[in-house]
Design a protein around this motif. Structure first.
Motif, PDB file in Angstrom:
ATOM      1  N   CYS A  52       0.954  -1.083   0.026  1.00  0.00           N
ATOM      2  CA  CYS A  52      -0.037   0.152  -0.017  1.00  0.00           C
ATOM      3  C   CYS A  52       0.907   1.318  -0.010  1.00  0.00           C
ATOM      4  O   CYS A  52       2.184   1.126   0.072  1.00  0.00           O
ATOM      5  CB  CYS A  52      -0.946  -0.036   1.149  1.00  0.00           C
ATOM      6  SG  CYS A  52       0.019  -0.182   2.855  1.00  0.00           S
ATOM      7  N   ARG A  53       0.182   2.190  -0.160  1.00  0.00           N
ATOM      8  CA  ARG A  53       0.975   3.679   0.052  1.00  0.00           C
ATOM      9  C   ARG A  53       0.354   4.629   0.871  1.00  0.00           C
ATOM     10  O   ARG A  53      -0.811   4.553   0.963  1.00  0.00           O
ATOM     11  CB  ARG A  53       1.304   4.318  -1.207  1.00  0.00           C
ATOM     12  CG  ARG A  53      -0.024   4.327  -2.109  1.00  0.00           C
ATOM     13  CD  ARG A  53       0.232   4.410  -3.914  1.00  0.00           C
ATOM     14  NE  ARG A  53      -1.014   4.961  -4.508  1.00  0.00           N
ATOM     15  CZ  ARG A  53      -1.762   3.956  -4.802  1.00  0.00           C
ATOM     16  NH1 ARG A  53      -1.832   2.769  -4.768  1.00  0.00           N
ATOM     17  NH2 ARG A  53      -2.869   4.354  -5.513  1.00  0.00           N
TER      18      ARG A  53
ATOM     19  N   GLU B 241       4.885  -1.975   2.574  1.00  0.00           N
ATOM     20  CA  GLU B 241       4.484  -3.714   2.231  1.00  0.00           C
ATOM     21  C   GLU B 241       4.779  -3.991   3.681  1.00  0.00           C
ATOM     22  O   GLU B 241       5.318  -3.612   4.430  1.00  0.00           O
ATOM     23  CB  GLU B 241       4.972  -4.237   1.099  1.00  0.00           C
ATOM     24  CG  GLU B 241       6.749  -4.307   1.362  1.00  0.00           C
ATOM     25  CD  GLU B 241       7.359  -4.965   0.247  1.00  0.00           C
ATOM     26  OE1 GLU B 241       7.255  -6.133   0.167  1.00  0.00           O
ATOM     27  OE2 GLU B 241       8.183  -4.354  -0.460  1.00  0.00           O
TER      28      GLU B 241
ATOM     29  N   SER C 121      -4.842   1.345  -1.069  1.00  0.00           N
ATOM     30  CA  SER C 121      -4.232   0.203  -1.863  1.00  0.00           C
ATOM     31  C   SER C 121      -4.871   0.484  -3.318  1.00  0.00           C
ATOM     32  O   SER C 121      -4.204   0.518  -4.482  1.00  0.00           O
ATOM     33  CB  SER C 121      -4.453  -0.937  -1.242  1.00  0.00           C
ATOM     34  OG  SER C 121      -5.555  -1.442  -0.664  1.00  0.00           O
TER      35      SER C 121
ATOM     36  N   LEU D 299      -3.469   5.541   3.975  1.00  0.00           N
ATOM     37  CA  LEU D 299      -3.200   4.578   3.250  1.00  0.00           C
ATOM     38  C   LEU D 299      -3.939   4.107   1.974  1.00  0.00           C
ATOM     39  O   LEU D 299      -5.338   4.301   2.580  1.00  0.00           O
ATOM     40  CB  LEU D 299      -3.111   2.997   4.183  1.00  0.00           C
ATOM     41  CG  LEU D 299      -2.025   3.250   5.285  1.00  0.00           C
ATOM     42  CD1 LEU D 299      -2.051   1.849   6.078  1.00  0.00           C
ATOM     43  CD2 LEU D 299      -0.763   3.281   4.718  1.00  0.00           C
TER      44      LEU D 299
END
Ligand code: PRT
Ligand code: ZN
Length: 225
Positions: free
Chosen positions: A104-105, A192, A172, A170
């Motif tokens: 995810c970021r 991750e 995804s 977050l």
């Protein structure tokens, strides 16, 4: 630190990383007998036990030596490391391996109706997040003076509630942002699941066990690539 002859690994009890972490450990060849309260798993194939906990507790458990290793999102590890640095505390854990799941970021997003939103336009604005340490470090590095508003959950509704002009959360698939009419504008941090451990090695029987665990893990990760 008291000498121990079993290795203890902390993983998430339930949540996004719980199942893939258990699967990875099974693939490494570890099997466990679960305690009745489902908080502890006794290692049967090797002297490696599991502690099932909230993901947020994992860095602290490693820092205090209650657990030797942990499987946790890099976002959680880095956020808590940033908070420790800000409080003048020494480094207490490090990332040993990236595990290839839980990607995810951490991204900044603004309401869709806002036309063009360069980062500099957030100066003097409020950004809601559960990751103040990572966000503040990012803003500092970019020289943007925005106000960071700490929210522990439901960050994506902060703009509609008038609590902030932007969020940092977050992402995804991006589905949650879209459902809340938000648009991703900047990636703050890529994450991750990772294996975390203490900054220095072990000086008892755990050293050999940790080395064996890492060798087997590397074998499994190589096959996955
Ligand atoms: O109970 P506990 O405290 O252990 O769990 P938790 O609720 O804090 O964590 P959990 O299980 O939600 O997430 C654990 C870890 O999974 C995170 O720390 C990340 O490292 C990783 N991860 C991967 C994610 C996501 N993807 C993710 N999409 N964590 C959260 N999300 C959330 C995000 O916050 C947002 O609400 O999902 C939503 C966005 O998803 P998309 O697909 O709509 O973009
Ligand atoms: Zn959590």
């Amino acid at each position: 630190m008291k000498a121990r002859d079993r290795l203890r690994i902390a993983i998430q009890k339930s949540g996004r990383l719980a199942e893939p972490a258990r699967e990875l450990l099974a693939r490494i060849g570890l099997s466990f007998r679960e305690s009745r309260d489902r908080l502890f798993c006794y290692g049967e194939s090797l002297p490696i036990d599991l502690l099932l906990v909230r993901d947020d507790d994992i860095p602290g458990l490693i820092a205090e030596g209650t657990c030797d290793l942990g499987i946790v999102g890099r976002n959680v590890l880095a956020e808590q490391a940033a908070n420790r640095r800000a409080a003048g505390q020494p480094e207490a854990y490090r990332e040993l391996r990236a595990l290839g799941f839980g990607a995810c970021r951490l991204s900044i997003a603004v309401p869709q109706e806002q036309a063009d939103a360069p980062l500099a336009a957030l100066a003097g604005r409020r950004i809601a997040t559960s990751y103040p340490g990572l966000l503040e470090a990012f803003l500092r590095a970019r020289g943007v003076d925005a106000e960071v508003v700490l929210l522990s959950g439901s960050v994506e509704i902060a703009p509609r509630l008038g609590k902030a002009e932007a969020i940092c959360d977050l992402v995804s698939t991006g589905g949650t942002l879209a459902a809340n009419q938000l648009r991703e504008t900047e990636v703050v941090f890529e994450s991750e699941a990772v294996l975390a451990g203490p900054p220095a090695g072990f000086d008892d029987a755990r050293a050999e066990l940790a080395a064996l665990f890492l060798r087997r893990l590397d074998g499994v990760l190589r096959v996955r690539d």
